[in-house]
Design a protein around this motif. Structure first.
Motif, PDB file in Angstrom:
ATOM      1  N   ALA A  15       1.246  -1.527  -0.291  1.00 62.89           N
ATOM      2  CA  ALA A  15      -0.077   0.017  -0.280  1.00 62.89           C
ATOM      3  C   ALA A  15       0.821   1.336  -0.104  1.00 62.89           C
ATOM      4  N   GLN A  16       2.129   1.191   0.796  1.00 65.50           N
ATOM      5  CA  GLN A  16       3.346   2.472   0.701  1.00 65.50           C
ATOM      6  C   GLN A  16       3.458   2.243  -0.873  1.00 65.50           C
ATOM      7  N   GLN A  17       3.931   1.402  -1.033  1.00 65.30           N
ATOM      8  CA  GLN A  17       4.606   1.836  -1.964  1.00 65.30           C
ATOM      9  C   GLN A  17       3.887   2.192  -3.647  1.00 65.30           C
ATOM     10  N   LEU A  18       2.279   2.186  -3.708  1.00 58.48           N
ATOM     11  CA  LEU A  18       1.225   2.336  -3.957  1.00 58.48           C
ATOM     12  C   LEU A  18       0.800   3.837  -4.339  1.00 58.48           C
ATOM     13  N   MET A  19       1.325   4.515  -2.693  1.00 60.49           N
ATOM     14  CA  MET A  19       0.702   5.646  -2.555  1.00 60.49           C
ATOM     15  C   MET A  19       1.730   6.756  -3.248  1.00 60.49           C
ATOM     16  N   VAL A  20       1.056   7.744  -3.640  1.00 56.65           N
ATOM     17  CA  VAL A  20       2.763   9.126  -3.909  1.00 56.65           C
ATOM     18  C   VAL A  20       2.803   9.129  -2.349  1.00 56.65           C
ATOM     19  N   PRO A  21       4.455   9.599  -2.689  1.00 60.26           N
ATOM     20  CA  PRO A  21       4.628  10.355  -0.905  1.00 60.26           C
ATOM     21  C   PRO A  21       4.514  11.449  -0.936  1.00 60.26           C
ATOM     22  N   GLY A  22       3.898  12.238   0.595  1.00 62.29           N
ATOM     23  CA  GLY A  22       3.802  13.407   0.467  1.00 62.29           C
ATOM     24  C   GLY A  22       4.188  14.477   0.038  1.00 62.29           C
ATOM     25  N   THR A  23       3.194  15.946  -0.593  1.00 59.06           N
ATOM     26  CA  THR A  23       3.420  16.987  -0.994  1.00 59.06           C
ATOM     27  C   THR A  23       3.127  18.305  -0.270  1.00 59.06           C
ATOM     28  N   TRP A  24       2.914  18.713  -0.597  1.00 54.88           N
ATOM     29  CA  TRP A  24       3.319  20.159   0.001  1.00 54.88           C
ATOM     30  C   TRP A  24       1.774  20.449   0.113  1.00 54.88           C
ATOM     31  N   SER A  25       1.655  20.404  -0.835  1.00 55.48           N
ATOM     32  CA  SER A  25       0.108  20.638  -1.161  1.00 55.48           C
ATOM     33  C   SER A  25      -0.896  19.409  -0.213  1.00 55.48           C
ATOM     34  N   ARG A  26      -0.673  18.136  -0.625  1.00 61.26           N
ATOM     35  CA  ARG A  26      -1.131  16.753   0.388  1.00 61.26           C
ATOM     36  C   ARG A  26      -0.046  16.534   1.126  1.00 61.26           C
ATOM     37  N   PRO A  27      -0.005  16.860   2.521  1.00 61.98           N
ATOM     38  CA  PRO A  27       1.084  16.058   3.197  1.00 61.98           C
ATOM     39  C   PRO A  27       0.548  14.917   3.690  1.00 61.98           C
ATOM     40  N   SER A  28       0.994  13.793   4.402  1.00 59.99           N
ATOM     41  CA  SER A  28       1.126  12.462   4.817  1.00 59.99           C
ATOM     42  C   SER A  28       0.996  13.049   6.457  1.00 59.99           C
ATOM     43  N   PRO A  29       0.522  12.579   7.209  1.00 53.55           N
ATOM     44  CA  PRO A  29      -0.189  12.488   8.433  1.00 53.55           C
ATOM     45  C   PRO A  29       1.542  11.936   9.843  1.00 53.55           C
ATOM     46  N   MET A  30       2.227  12.662  10.711  1.00 47.65           N
ATOM     47  CA  MET A  30       2.516  12.464  11.030  1.00 47.65           C
ATOM     48  C   MET A  30       2.260  11.434  12.470  1.00 47.65           C
ATOM     49  N   PRO A  31       3.121  10.313  13.384  1.00 48.01           N
ATOM     50  CA  PRO A  31       2.176  10.536  14.438  1.00 48.01           C
ATOM     51  C   PRO A  31       3.078  10.519  15.545  1.00 48.01           C
ATOM     52  N   MET A  32       1.732  10.643  16.056  1.00 46.00           N
ATOM     53  CA  MET A  32       2.180  12.087  17.601  1.00 46.00           C
ATOM     54  C   MET A  32       1.839  11.629  18.594  1.00 46.00           C
ATOM     55  N   ASP A  33       2.094  11.820  20.100  1.00 43.60           N
ATOM     56  CA  ASP A  33       2.216  11.313  21.574  1.00 43.60           C
ATOM     57  C   ASP A  33       1.503  12.889  21.928  1.00 43.60           C
ATOM     58  N   ALA A  34       0.274  13.356  22.885  1.00 40.64           N
ATOM     59  CA  ALA A  34       0.255  14.493  23.524  1.00 40.64           C
ATOM     60  C   ALA A  34      -0.278  14.237  24.847  1.00 40.64           C
ATOM     61  N   TYR A  35      -0.017  14.690  25.856  1.00 40.99           N
ATOM     62  CA  TYR A  35      -0.095  14.331  27.511  1.00 40.99           C
ATOM     63  C   TYR A  35       0.285  16.049  28.462  1.00 40.99           C
ATOM     64  N   ARG A  36      -0.523  15.854  29.420  1.00 38.95           N
ATOM     65  CA  ARG A  36      -0.394  16.643  30.485  1.00 38.95           C
ATOM     66  C   ARG A  36       0.385  16.323  30.880  1.00 38.95           C
TER      67      ARG A  36
END
Length: 143
Positions: A15-36
């Motif tokens: 699936a990653q090979q078939l998908m186009v890498p992120g561009t400035w107009s359509r970026p890919s998401p990045m994983p994150m954690d958020a906590y207090r």
């Protein structure tokens, strides 16, 4: 030799090979954690292989935007790529920050491929005690 295979990993790779890498107009998401953590919010973004100068952090009003770009390694003569699983391109994430956060004093650190933002809680949003006065000036309303 015995090899274990994971069919879901192979589907993910395809699936990653078939998908186009992120561009400035359509970026890919990045994983994150958020906590207090105490009197601050901490947001950590996974950005392995991204150089610090390829990371852009902006705050406009209460919108926090993080953009990063992972560029391909410089290829030299005589090198033939056998396997490429690490995603390249542009990654982006936007977060709406609460009014109770102090966006003027955000601290950003980048270590071991993790961008960590520390956002202090505004003084006006911290809990405080309110003194209760005695009702010695009572007045009666007659009617």
């Amino acid at each position: 030799m015995l090899m274990r295979t994971d069919p879901f990993r192979e589907l993910d790779r395809l699936a990653q090979q078939l998908m186009v890498p992120g561009t400035w107009s359509r970026p890919s998401p990045m994983p994150m954690d958020a906590y207090r953590e105490g009197d601050q919010y901490v947001v950590a973004f996974d950005l392995p292989g991204v150089t610090p100068d390829a990371i852009d952090v902006d705050v406009e009003r209460n919108m926090l935007t993080v953009k990063a770009e992972r560029r391909p390694a410089a290829k030299t003569d005589g090198v033939q790529m056998e396997l490429s699983e690490r995603p390249l391109g542009v990654f982006s994430r936007q977060l709406v920050l609460a009014d109770t956060l102090d966006t003027e004093h955000i601290q950003a650190d980048y270590d071991a491929g993790v961008l960590t933002l520390r956002i202090p809680i505004a003084e006006r949003a911290k809990p405080r005690k309110i003194a209760i006065g005695l009702g010695s000036d009572r007045k009666e309303i007659s009617g």
